[in-house]
Design an enzyme around this catalytic site. Structure first.
Site, PDB file in Angstrom:
ATOM      1  CB  SER A 178      67.164  80.217  50.623  1.00 13.51           C
ATOM      2  OG  SER A 178      68.365  80.724  50.076  1.00 13.51           O
ATOM      3  CG  ASN A 187      69.739  82.454  38.560  1.00 12.96           C
ATOM      4  OD1 ASN A 187      69.544  82.733  39.742  1.00 12.96           O
ATOM      5  ND2 ASN A 187      69.242  83.173  37.562  1.00 12.96           N
ATOM      6  CB  THR A 240      45.465  37.011  47.528  1.00  8.22           C
ATOM      7  OG1 THR A 240      44.402  36.063  47.627  1.00  8.22           O
ATOM      8  CG2 THR A 240      46.722  36.300  47.030  1.00  8.22           C
ATOM      9  CG  HIS A 241      41.639  39.532  47.682  1.00 11.01           C
ATOM     10  ND1 HIS A 241      41.233  40.556  46.840  1.00 11.01           N
ATOM     11  CD2 HIS A 241      42.064  38.537  46.860  1.00 11.01           C
ATOM     12  CE1 HIS A 241      41.379  40.176  45.590  1.00 11.01           C
ATOM     13  NE2 HIS A 241      41.898  38.963  45.560  1.00 11.01           N
ATOM     14  CB  SER A 301      48.558  52.013  76.247  1.00 13.17           C
ATOM     15  OG  SER A 301      47.533  52.753  76.861  1.00 13.17           O
ATOM     16  CG  ASN A 330      50.362  50.555  71.285  1.00 12.76           C
ATOM     17  OD1 ASN A 330      49.523  49.652  71.205  1.00 12.76           O
ATOM     18  ND2 ASN A 330      50.264  51.541  72.140  1.00 12.76           N
ATOM     19  CE1 TYR A 382      66.788  79.883  41.012  1.00 19.88           C
ATOM     20  CE2 TYR A 382      65.856  82.073  41.287  1.00 19.88           C
ATOM     21  CZ  TYR A 382      66.301  80.886  41.823  1.00 19.88           C
ATOM     22  OH  TYR A 382      66.244  80.682  43.179  1.00 19.88           O
ATOM     23  CD  GLN A 385      65.114  80.982  48.328  1.00 17.49           C
ATOM     24  OE1 GLN A 385      65.994  81.602  47.754  1.00 17.49           O
ATOM     25  NE2 GLN A 385      64.337  81.531  49.248  1.00 17.49           N
TER      26      GLN A 385
END
Ligand code: ARG
Length: 483
Positions: free
Chosen positions: A11, A98, A143-144, A265, A273, A305, A310
């Site tokens: 790790s 641990n 709404t919607h 673009s 964008n 453990y 990990q």
């Protein structure tokens, strides 16, 4: 290239995030061992000198070869290399990797949660400032995704302030659950050495010790809680990001995004964008993925453990880091975006957004039950749509005609009341129940929000002081023991 077995389980790469916490834990542990007479003052002095030099020298002092497996082994090896195994070999008495790794994750996470809270507060303040500039900026509410009723841009942004304030509370809750110390749990069953768990917890600035040693080393629910908080933050942020994308489209054209938060673009020269908002939307998927990953990893994992644990840690750091970055960039975008006020108002007047207010007006001024008023206004709008007319072109005569059709008689209503009901500005001005977009209600929301921000800032400052204070105290305490 194919990894060796030790590379596969190492790790080290991800342990960078817990380097300082691991050194701090070793320092606190050595101090406690000396206090309890488990090692001598001389031995503690040598160990602490080595650890302090590592703390000051930083990660580059360590030999991070994968055979060492993790940062815990690397730190111990450094101390042994510096002062020999006869003394250095005593550092790992009455502790395990641990309990140490869980404690280190909590120490690092504590700090990151405070940073996250601070960034959330900045975001809320940016939203609040933009909202305050736009308490009178009328816009269509949906709404919607269909025009529903008029509201203000300020009211709309304050909705997000409320959501992010809950996120702040979630981060605080995650902090409180994280703030307890596993050290002294050792592998999982404690130790027969006469250690002092409370002392180590205090030296590391924890609020308390974990009660059960098996739970202390094997639980990561504190981590998935933080990942959950991050995922919820990102979900809230992605909703805002999505709305900014929608608002900035040519079709909606409600908001202008500053150029530096958009891209063009490579082929279509006219394009602007909303890529920052898109990326924030995408990062939400990543935070959700990490959360799902963490939960999947913990599901059905036996005590105590297991090395599976990990694999959860890098997901945790990824969630927090990506959330932090998203909040930082979105804060700037929120500050920089500009509402197109005229278009907002024009759009708010479209789609018969005043229908609800007109029905309410019928109830108030013509004495009708709401359900009847709803039907009459609905009929009036159908007639208008058939005749290709907009809300602005409606007349009291249209309403009367609709009422004749729906209830078989003509309602009585003053021309002035009719006009008032059709006016979006008047509609907003009259919406002053708690939390609504009317000016009085908005004033109340702003005051409440500012008060909440202050309270959270105070708590954050106190927690930061406690963390920094305990770190400084720990180093002083260690220095005092080096002869
Ligand atoms: N590297 C491990 C982790 O991050 C530390 C504990 C390993 N313990 C063990 N017995 N192998 O979780």
């Amino acid at each position: 290239m194919e990894p060796t077995a030790s590379e596969y389980i190492s790790s080290l790469k991800d342990d960078v995030a817990i380097f300082y916490p691991v050194v701090q834990i070793n320092i606190a542990h050595a101090i406690m061992l000396a206090e309890r007479g488990i090692i001598s003052a001389d031995e503690a002095s040598a160990i602490l000198r080595a650890l302090l030099s590592l703390y000051r020298g930083g990660l580059s002092k360590l030999d991070l070869r994968p055979e060492l497996e993790d940062i815990h082994m690397a730190v111990e090896e450094f101390v042994i290399r510096e002062i020999g195994e006869d003394i250095g070999g005593k550092l790992h008495t009455a502790k395990s990797r641990n309990d140490q790794v869980s404690t280190a994750i909590k120490l690092a996470l504590r700090q990151k949660l405070l940073d996250l809270e601070e960034q959330l507060l900045k975001l809320v303040k940016a939203l609040l400032a933009q909202a305050e500039r736009n308490v009178d900026t009328i816009m269509p509410g949906y709404t919607h995704l269909q025009i529903a009723e008029p509201t203000t841009f300020g009211h709309h942004l304050l909705a997000y302030c409320s959501a992010f304030l809950r996120d702040i509370e979630r981060v605080e809750q995650a902090y409180e659950l994280t703030n307890s110390c596993p050290m002294g749990s050792c592998a999982f069953a404690g130790t027969s050495f006469p250690i002092d768990r409370v002392r180590v917890a205090r030296l590391l600035g924890f609020g308390r010790v974990d009660e059960n040693t098996m739970d202390a080393v094997s639980s990561r629910d504190f981590a998935v809680q933080s990942m959950g908080a991050a995922a919820i933050i990102m979900v809230n942020l992605s909703r805002l990001a999505e709305e900014i994308s929608i608002w900035s489209s040519v079709e909606f054209s409600l908001v202008e995004i500053p150029d530096e938060f958009a891209s063009t673009s490579s082929i279509m020269p006219q394009k602007k964008n909303p890529v920052i908002a898109e990326m924030a939307r995408a990062k939400a998927a990543r935070a959700i993925g990490n959360l799902a990953g963490g939960l999947s990893l913990l599901k059905a994992l036996p005590q105590a453990y297991n090395l599976d644990l990990q694999e959860l840690t890098p997901m945790l750091w990824d969630s927090i880091e990506e959330t932090m970055n998203s909040l930082k960039v979105m804060e700037k975008l929120i500050t920089g975006m500009k509402p197109k006020k005229d278009l907002m108002l024009a759009r708010a007047e479209r789609g018969f957004s005043i229908a609800t207010e007109l029905a309410a007006s019928l109830v108030k001024h013509a004495g009708l039950p709401f359900r009847k008023a709803h039907s009459i206004v609905g009929r009036m709008i159908s007639l208008a749509i058939e005749g290709n007319r907009t809300a602005k072109e409606l007349t009291l005569e249209d309403l009367k005609k609709a009422s004749r059709e729906v209830i078989g008689r003509e309602i009585t209503m003053e021309q002035s009341e009719f006009e008032k009901a059709l006016d979006v500005e008047n509609c907003i001005a009259s919406r002053n129940v708690i939390g609504a977009p009317g000016p009085k209600a908005i004033k109340r929301q702003l005051t409440a929000l500012k008060q909440k921000i202050k309270t959270h800032q105070q708590l954050l400052r106190a927690w930061r002081r406690a963390v920094v204070g305990s770190e400084e105290k720990l180093l002083k305490e260690a220095e005092g023991r080096v002869q």
